[in-house]
Design a protein around this motif. Structure first.
Motif, PDB file in Angstrom:
ATOM      1  N   SER A   1     -18.938   0.533 -28.609  1.00  0.00           N
ATOM      2  CA  SER A   1     -18.499   1.689 -27.626  1.00  0.00           C
ATOM      3  C   SER A   1     -19.683   1.823 -26.660  1.00  0.00           C
ATOM      4  O   SER A   1     -19.050   2.133 -25.435  1.00  0.00           O
ATOM      5  CB  SER A   1     -18.205   3.039 -28.402  1.00  0.00           C
ATOM      6  OG  SER A   1     -17.050   2.711 -29.426  1.00  0.00           O
ATOM      7  N   MET A   2     -20.738   1.830 -26.929  1.00  0.00           N
ATOM      8  CA  MET A   2     -21.728   1.998 -25.929  1.00  0.00           C
ATOM      9  C   MET A   2     -21.823   1.006 -24.817  1.00  0.00           C
ATOM     10  O   MET A   2     -21.927   1.191 -23.568  1.00  0.00           O
ATOM     11  CB  MET A   2     -23.158   2.038 -26.652  1.00  0.00           C
ATOM     12  CG  MET A   2     -23.361   3.159 -27.144  1.00  0.00           C
ATOM     13  SD  MET A   2     -25.416   3.569 -27.615  1.00  0.00           S
ATOM     14  CE  MET A   2     -25.562   2.022 -28.734  1.00  0.00           C
ATOM     15  N   VAL A   3     -21.575  -0.243 -25.342  1.00  0.00           N
ATOM     16  CA  VAL A   3     -21.561  -1.395 -24.630  1.00  0.00           C
ATOM     17  C   VAL A   3     -20.231  -1.162 -23.461  1.00  0.00           C
ATOM     18  O   VAL A   3     -20.116  -1.509 -22.168  1.00  0.00           O
ATOM     19  CB  VAL A   3     -21.420  -2.727 -24.932  1.00  0.00           C
ATOM     20  CG1 VAL A   3     -21.156  -3.835 -24.197  1.00  0.00           C
ATOM     21  CG2 VAL A   3     -22.759  -2.881 -25.694  1.00  0.00           C
ATOM     22  N   LYS A   4     -18.932  -1.020 -24.116  1.00  0.00           N
ATOM     23  CA  LYS A   4     -17.740  -0.668 -23.342  1.00  0.00           C
ATOM     24  C   LYS A   4     -17.948   0.242 -22.256  1.00  0.00           C
ATOM     25  O   LYS A   4     -17.461   0.329 -21.139  1.00  0.00           O
ATOM     26  CB  LYS A   4     -16.749  -0.656 -24.496  1.00  0.00           C
ATOM     27  CG  LYS A   4     -16.282  -1.719 -24.985  1.00  0.00           C
ATOM     28  CD  LYS A   4     -15.510  -2.482 -24.029  1.00  0.00           C
ATOM     29  CE  LYS A   4     -14.948  -3.940 -25.073  1.00  0.00           C
ATOM     30  NZ  LYS A   4     -14.332  -4.748 -24.167  1.00  0.00           N
ATOM     31  N   ALA A   5     -18.522   1.590 -22.667  1.00  0.00           N
ATOM     32  CA  ALA A   5     -18.614   2.529 -21.702  1.00  0.00           C
ATOM     33  C   ALA A   5     -19.489   2.300 -20.628  1.00  0.00           C
ATOM     34  O   ALA A   5     -19.148   2.615 -19.437  1.00  0.00           O
ATOM     35  CB  ALA A   5     -19.329   3.866 -22.566  1.00  0.00           C
TER      36      ALA A   5
ATOM     37  N   GLY B   1     -19.531   0.310 -14.623  1.00  0.00           N
ATOM     38  CA  GLY B   1     -20.270  -0.621 -14.021  1.00  0.00           C
ATOM     39  C   GLY B   1     -21.667  -0.764 -14.067  1.00  0.00           C
ATOM     40  O   GLY B   1     -22.376  -1.329 -13.085  1.00  0.00           O
ATOM     41  N   TRP B   2     -22.431  -0.373 -14.882  1.00  0.00           N
ATOM     42  CA  TRP B   2     -23.599  -0.191 -15.216  1.00  0.00           C
ATOM     43  C   TRP B   2     -24.299  -1.590 -15.690  1.00  0.00           C
ATOM     44  O   TRP B   2     -25.520  -1.742 -15.605  1.00  0.00           O
ATOM     45  CB  TRP B   2     -24.062   0.904 -16.035  1.00  0.00           C
ATOM     46  CG  TRP B   2     -23.745   2.240 -15.564  1.00  0.00           C
ATOM     47  CD1 TRP B   2     -23.467   2.387 -14.312  1.00  0.00           C
ATOM     48  CD2 TRP B   2     -23.666   3.511 -16.242  1.00  0.00           C
ATOM     49  NE1 TRP B   2     -23.344   3.837 -14.329  1.00  0.00           N
ATOM     50  CE2 TRP B   2     -23.214   4.582 -15.621  1.00  0.00           C
ATOM     51  CE3 TRP B   2     -23.717   3.727 -17.704  1.00  0.00           C
ATOM     52  CZ2 TRP B   2     -22.984   5.635 -15.768  1.00  0.00           C
ATOM     53  CZ3 TRP B   2     -23.308   5.055 -18.209  1.00  0.00           C
ATOM     54  CH2 TRP B   2     -22.887   6.028 -17.197  1.00  0.00           C
TER      55      TRP B   2
ATOM     56  N   MET C   1     -13.052   3.648 -28.882  1.00  0.00           N
ATOM     57  CA  MET C   1     -13.159   2.071 -28.794  1.00  0.00           C
ATOM     58  C   MET C   1     -12.281   1.179 -28.070  1.00  0.00           C
ATOM     59  O   MET C   1     -11.274   0.909 -28.401  1.00  0.00           O
ATOM     60  CB  MET C   1     -13.218   1.618 -30.242  1.00  0.00           C
ATOM     61  CG  MET C   1     -14.204   2.379 -31.207  1.00  0.00           C
ATOM     62  SD  MET C   1     -13.910   1.781 -32.995  1.00  0.00           S
ATOM     63  CE  MET C   1     -14.661   0.146 -32.730  1.00  0.00           C
ATOM     64  N   PRO C   2     -12.421   1.309 -26.614  1.00  0.00           N
ATOM     65  CA  PRO C   2     -11.488   0.683 -25.688  1.00  0.00           C
ATOM     66  C   PRO C   2     -11.328  -0.628 -26.118  1.00  0.00           C
ATOM     67  O   PRO C   2     -12.241  -1.330 -26.478  1.00  0.00           O
ATOM     68  CB  PRO C   2     -12.367   0.895 -24.446  1.00  0.00           C
ATOM     69  CG  PRO C   2     -13.201   1.909 -24.421  1.00  0.00           C
ATOM     70  CD  PRO C   2     -13.579   2.180 -25.830  1.00  0.00           C
ATOM     71  N   GLY C   3     -10.070  -1.094 -26.093  1.00  0.00           N
ATOM     72  CA  GLY C   3      -9.546  -2.519 -26.368  1.00  0.00           C
ATOM     73  C   GLY C   3      -9.491  -2.860 -27.949  1.00  0.00           C
ATOM     74  O   GLY C   3      -9.021  -3.698 -28.355  1.00  0.00           O
ATOM     75  N   VAL C   4      -9.866  -1.632 -28.915  1.00  0.00           N
ATOM     76  CA  VAL C   4      -9.651  -1.960 -30.288  1.00  0.00           C
ATOM     77  C   VAL C   4      -8.388  -0.954 -30.647  1.00  0.00           C
ATOM     78  O   VAL C   4      -8.238   0.216 -30.274  1.00  0.00           O
ATOM     79  CB  VAL C   4     -10.611  -1.302 -30.931  1.00  0.00           C
ATOM     80  CG1 VAL C   4     -10.452  -1.274 -32.563  1.00  0.00           C
ATOM     81  CG2 VAL C   4     -11.769  -2.260 -30.858  1.00  0.00           C
ATOM     82  N   TYR C   5      -7.346  -1.405 -31.462  1.00  0.00           N
ATOM     83  CA  TYR C   5      -6.107  -0.633 -31.779  1.00  0.00           C
ATOM     84  C   TYR C   5      -5.907  -0.627 -33.325  1.00  0.00           C
ATOM     85  O   TYR C   5      -6.269  -1.497 -33.925  1.00  0.00           O
ATOM     86  CB  TYR C   5      -5.127  -1.653 -31.249  1.00  0.00           C
ATOM     87  CG  TYR C   5      -4.906  -1.663 -29.685  1.00  0.00           C
ATOM     88  CD1 TYR C   5      -4.180  -0.830 -28.912  1.00  0.00           C
ATOM     89  CD2 TYR C   5      -5.597  -2.508 -29.011  1.00  0.00           C
ATOM     90  CE1 TYR C   5      -4.066  -0.890 -27.521  1.00  0.00           C
ATOM     91  CE2 TYR C   5      -5.663  -2.600 -27.594  1.00  0.00           C
ATOM     92  CZ  TYR C   5      -4.962  -1.639 -26.858  1.00  0.00           C
ATOM     93  OH  TYR C   5      -4.924  -1.697 -25.511  1.00  0.00           O
ATOM     94  N   GLN C   6      -5.107   0.315 -33.628  1.00  0.00           N
ATOM     95  CA  GLN C   6      -4.771   0.439 -34.712  1.00  0.00           C
ATOM     96  C   GLN C   6      -3.513   0.061 -34.827  1.00  0.00           C
ATOM     97  O   GLN C   6      -2.631   0.546 -33.977  1.00  0.00           O
ATOM     98  CB  GLN C   6      -4.561   2.111 -35.344  1.00  0.00           C
ATOM     99  CG  GLN C   6      -5.841   2.906 -35.519  1.00  0.00           C
ATOM    100  CD  GLN C   6      -5.682   4.266 -35.653  1.00  0.00           C
ATOM    101  OE1 GLN C   6      -4.685   4.749 -35.041  1.00  0.00           O
ATOM    102  NE2 GLN C   6      -6.323   4.821 -36.314  1.00  0.00           N
ATOM    103  N   ILE C   7      -2.815  -0.786 -35.705  1.00  0.00           N
ATOM    104  CA  ILE C   7      -1.788  -1.566 -35.709  1.00  0.00           C
ATOM    105  C   ILE C   7      -0.673  -1.479 -36.889  1.00  0.00           C
ATOM    106  O   ILE C   7      -1.215  -1.467 -38.046  1.00  0.00           O
ATOM    107  CB  ILE C   7      -1.753  -3.028 -35.059  1.00  0.00           C
ATOM    108  CG1 ILE C   7      -2.240  -3.841 -36.217  1.00  0.00           C
ATOM    109  CG2 ILE C   7      -2.277  -3.100 -33.609  1.00  0.00           C
ATOM    110  CD1 ILE C   7      -2.432  -5.459 -35.662  1.00  0.00           C
TER     111      ILE C   7
END
Length: 325
Positions: A278-282, A287-288, A50-56
């Motif tokens: 995640s699909m949108v981020k990928a 660049g699609w 999940m790019p941009g999502v963090y466990q903090i």
């Protein structure tokens, strides 16, 4: 030859005209942003799927909340990621559990923020299921008391809304009774009323460390092929005292969102889940697609389907884009 036809394009002739007649609008206030809170210190782990999502950890929560508030986001939903787990998920209802501590922190420093507490056991159980387990069975009635205890402990910590996600039969009734008996009659329940057994949850299980250690959740989450079952589930939760109805996941179930909106006079919430994110981020990273346009179209589609509120990992990006408009 004189043709008779309608001039629909008159209302699409310019950006200003299109804005004037637009039927559905996104607002930053519509978004509920999920936060994954880790036990420990100095931890900020990006979720690989999940790019941009963090466990903090808690020591990063002030900075995270400062950003959320600056963007105009009014609500968060909290998920705990404990260091220790047990058979009954005791960390879920401990008065000093990670969600309880994070709730106190936020309400003390940001009292205007609505804190929604996810009320489930799966992040806290050693087996990863959402209730008490006996052999290979998840026991329904034996799980209800633990869920009610979790809700009460979250309300004591200051949670504004309790959001039970476990899909045990009778979970809303048990939690409503527990809250009322503890003096929290005014705390509403945002029920995961219509929660499908979905492959779109995969990345979330990485974020929350909640993958079942055996079997799956198909005996308590709904079959994706079923529509009428959603009415039965929601009707039960409304009768038991639910104040909001969540439909989860979002995009593949927008027909169900519309069904819920047409049938029940309660706020409807759509959970734009991890797999959708995640699909949108990928695709965007490759660049699609145009990420901004895709995300905003998805979110407005949820509003058009009938969602009053949207739980989404895109909330911060969407809030920034709305500020640009």
């Amino acid at each position: 030859m004189e043709l008779q036809f309608s001039r629909h394009r008159r209302l699409r002739s310019s950006a200003s005209m299109r804005s004037l007649v637009r039927e559905n609008h996104l607002r930053t206030e519509d978004f509920i942003y999920p936060l994954f809170i880790l036990e420990g210190e100095k931890k900020r782990n990006e979720v690989a799927s999940m790019p941009g999502v963090y466990q903090i950890s808690m020591d990063y929560l002030q900075k995270e909340m400062d950003e959320i508030v600056s963007l105009g986001i009014k609500s968060v939903i909290l998920f705990g990621v404990p260091t220790e787990k047990d058979e009954c998920g005791g960390g879920a209802f401990h008065d000093h559990g990670i969600v309880q501590e994070a709730t106190r922190f936020i309400k003390e420093r940001f009292p205007e923020i609505i804190v929604v507490a996810d009320t489930c056991l799966c992040e806290y159980t050693s087996h990863g299921h959402c209730g008490v387990v006996q052999g290979d069975r998840v026991l329904n009635d034996e799980s209800l008391d633990l869920l009610a205890r979790t809700a009460v402990s979250q309300a004591k910590a200051g949670a504004d809304i309790i959001a039970p996600s476990n899909m045990m039969d009778g979970f809303v009734a048990a939690i409503r009774a527990g809250l009322d008996e503890a003096g929290f009659e005014e705390v509403p329940i945002m029920s995961y009323a219509v929660k499908y057994s979905s492959a779109f949850y995969g990345p979330f299980r990485d974020a929350a460390d909640s993958t079942p250690q055996f079997g799956d959740r198909k005996t308590y989450q709904m079959d994706p092929a079923n529509r009428m079952e959603a009415f039965r589930e929601a009707e039960s939760d409304v009768a038991e005292g639910a104040d909001f109805l969540i439909v989860k996941p979002g995009m593949p179930y927008l027909d169900i969102v519309r069904d819920m909106k047409n049938t029940f006079n309660l706020p409807v919430v759509t959970y734009n889940v991890s797999g959708e994110y995640s699909m949108v981020k990928a695709a965007a990273q490759n660049g699609w697609i145009d990420e901004k346009k895709i995300v905003m179209e998805m979110l407005v589609g949820m509003k058009r389907a009938g969602a009053d509120l949207i739980i989404t990992y895109h909330a911060k990006d969407a809030a920034r884009w709305l500020k640009e408009e």
